[in-house]
Design an enzyme around this catalytic site. Sequence first.
Site, PDB file in Angstrom:
ATOM      1  N   GLU A 163     -46.528 -17.839  15.381  1.00  0.00           N
ATOM      2  CA  GLU A 163     -45.311 -17.013  15.320  1.00  0.00           C
ATOM      3  C   GLU A 163     -45.525 -15.525  15.599  1.00  0.00           C
ATOM      4  O   GLU A 163     -45.381 -14.680  14.701  1.00  0.00           O
ATOM      5  CB  GLU A 163     -44.639 -17.180  13.957  1.00  0.00           C
ATOM      6  CG  GLU A 163     -44.187 -18.600  13.699  1.00  0.00           C
ATOM      7  CD  GLU A 163     -43.305 -18.740  12.450  1.00  0.00           C
ATOM      8  OE1 GLU A 163     -43.269 -17.820  11.623  1.00  0.00           O
ATOM      9  OE2 GLU A 163     -42.666 -19.786  12.313  1.00  0.00           O
ATOM     10  N   GLU A 366     -43.600 -26.787  12.724  1.00  0.00           N
ATOM     11  CA  GLU A 366     -43.023 -26.444  11.417  1.00  0.00           C
ATOM     12  C   GLU A 366     -41.530 -26.724  11.468  1.00  0.00           C
ATOM     13  O   GLU A 366     -40.873 -26.441  12.466  1.00  0.00           O
ATOM     14  CB  GLU A 366     -43.183 -24.951  11.075  1.00  0.00           C
ATOM     15  CG  GLU A 366     -44.572 -24.534  10.671  1.00  0.00           C
ATOM     16  CD  GLU A 366     -44.651 -23.061  10.287  1.00  0.00           C
ATOM     17  OE1 GLU A 366     -43.657 -22.500   9.774  1.00  0.00           O
ATOM     18  OE2 GLU A 366     -45.722 -22.478  10.520  1.00  0.00           O
TER      19      GLU A 366
END
Length: 478
Positions: A163, A366
């Site tokens: 991320e 995720e």
Amino acid sequence: MIRFPEGFLWGAATSAYQIEGAASADGRRPSVWDVFAHTPGKTFHGQTGDIACDHYRRWEQDLDLMAELGLKAYRFSIAWTRTTHEDGRPNQRGLDFYRRLAEGLRDRGIVPFATLYHFDLPQSVEDKGGWLNRDTAYRLAEHAQVVTGALKDTVDHWMTINEAYVESFLGYATGELSPGHQDTGEALAAAHHLLLGHGLSAQTIREGNAGKVGLATSLSPVHPMTQAPADVAAARLVDGVNNRLFLDAIFKGTYPTDVQERYADLRPGFTVVQDRDMEVISTPLDFFGLNFYYGRTVTGTDGDLPSGWAETPLSTPVERDLGARDVVRTDQETTVMGWPITPNVFTEILCRFKTDFADIPVYITENGVSLHDQVSPEGVVHDPERIDFLTLHLNAIHNAIAEGVQVKGYLTWSLMDNFEWAQGYGPRFGLTYVDFGTQRRIPKTSFHWYRDVIARNGLNPPLARPHEPDQEEAKQHG
Ligand code: FCB
């Protein structure tokens, strides 16, 4: 019954600082998160990852839990602070931990997915400028070389970084995460250096024939509140910063023109980009790791919102600088962290990824929901809301597969409750409840449900309860 393709990899995910604890065991050095969490006022109630789930010591028990769940894949991250000493020499004791873990996974028939870097920069690297210093990208590639060189016989799915958007914009612009700066020009430079670190690490993995290369990127589809030109323009720009800045760089080797123009005056901003960087950043990947939590809706207008709409806690000064505000419908269901629950746009972002960026294998690295789970007097943790959330999102993935998107696996966040960064131990994301006082693990209802999904390689709708807004509940908890 909704069936998934044969060989679909059902998994769960975690990251090092969020679960390991054992902050100074076996030569581990402090990371920026140790320092940030120990700085008063930075995390919920001053909580830290010093102990977390004590996974560094309880890893074997946790592997048994994964086997009980029937996992086919497990995503974990490898702490840079454990794998190398300050001078860059390998720390064998730290590397041995990850070897035991990866071999333990293989013994149980679980495919290891390793992330090389998940927010936990060594503090010694931060002291030299962290992600504002170009050199950090090269240091990350060194860590990647040490780790993949040592573990390539046992791990063959590598994610370079996690991320980049969250780390750069929440770490350097909103200041919510480490290192807590508030400067958008810095966020852009940090984003570029993170991406450069990704590209250099990807090249290292390729050159060392260490296995399949990918990265984990959070994507949030962004929609305008209305079709008014101001809303449409705001949505486009927020999409540029949240999604295209990263996807264009990784898959097209360029930064989006609209974002570059918008931020042309910021320093250091895009001035840190050097010749050939974009070529490195767009090194071809074997797979894409997509983290999905929610879609965003934005408005480009000031002043009162139309009735039926409210501003969300996701609105940050960065969006406001772009002339945008995050909004939700007042009947929109949200999680205890105020994140809108939007499975409907998950299919859309998956299809857009394939059409606009790359038709390569995708793993959902995720996806999950935070709740304030509690143990009942009978010792049970009942979380039907999580089962509903996962059911809706798995349906969305199934629809994307039907549209031809190559989704090869799903690694839910998270195997167990853990340290949720600035929010500490408040929001719980696990399929397993962790009693942080005793370190007891209690599989939640969703754990048993997921075990059945894996065993059947499919879903048996309907939902565990009627899907209806529970804003009031969310607000009380929030
Ligand atoms: C993501 C992070 C992960 C976890 C989830 C809830 O942004 O990658 O570590 O905290 O959010």
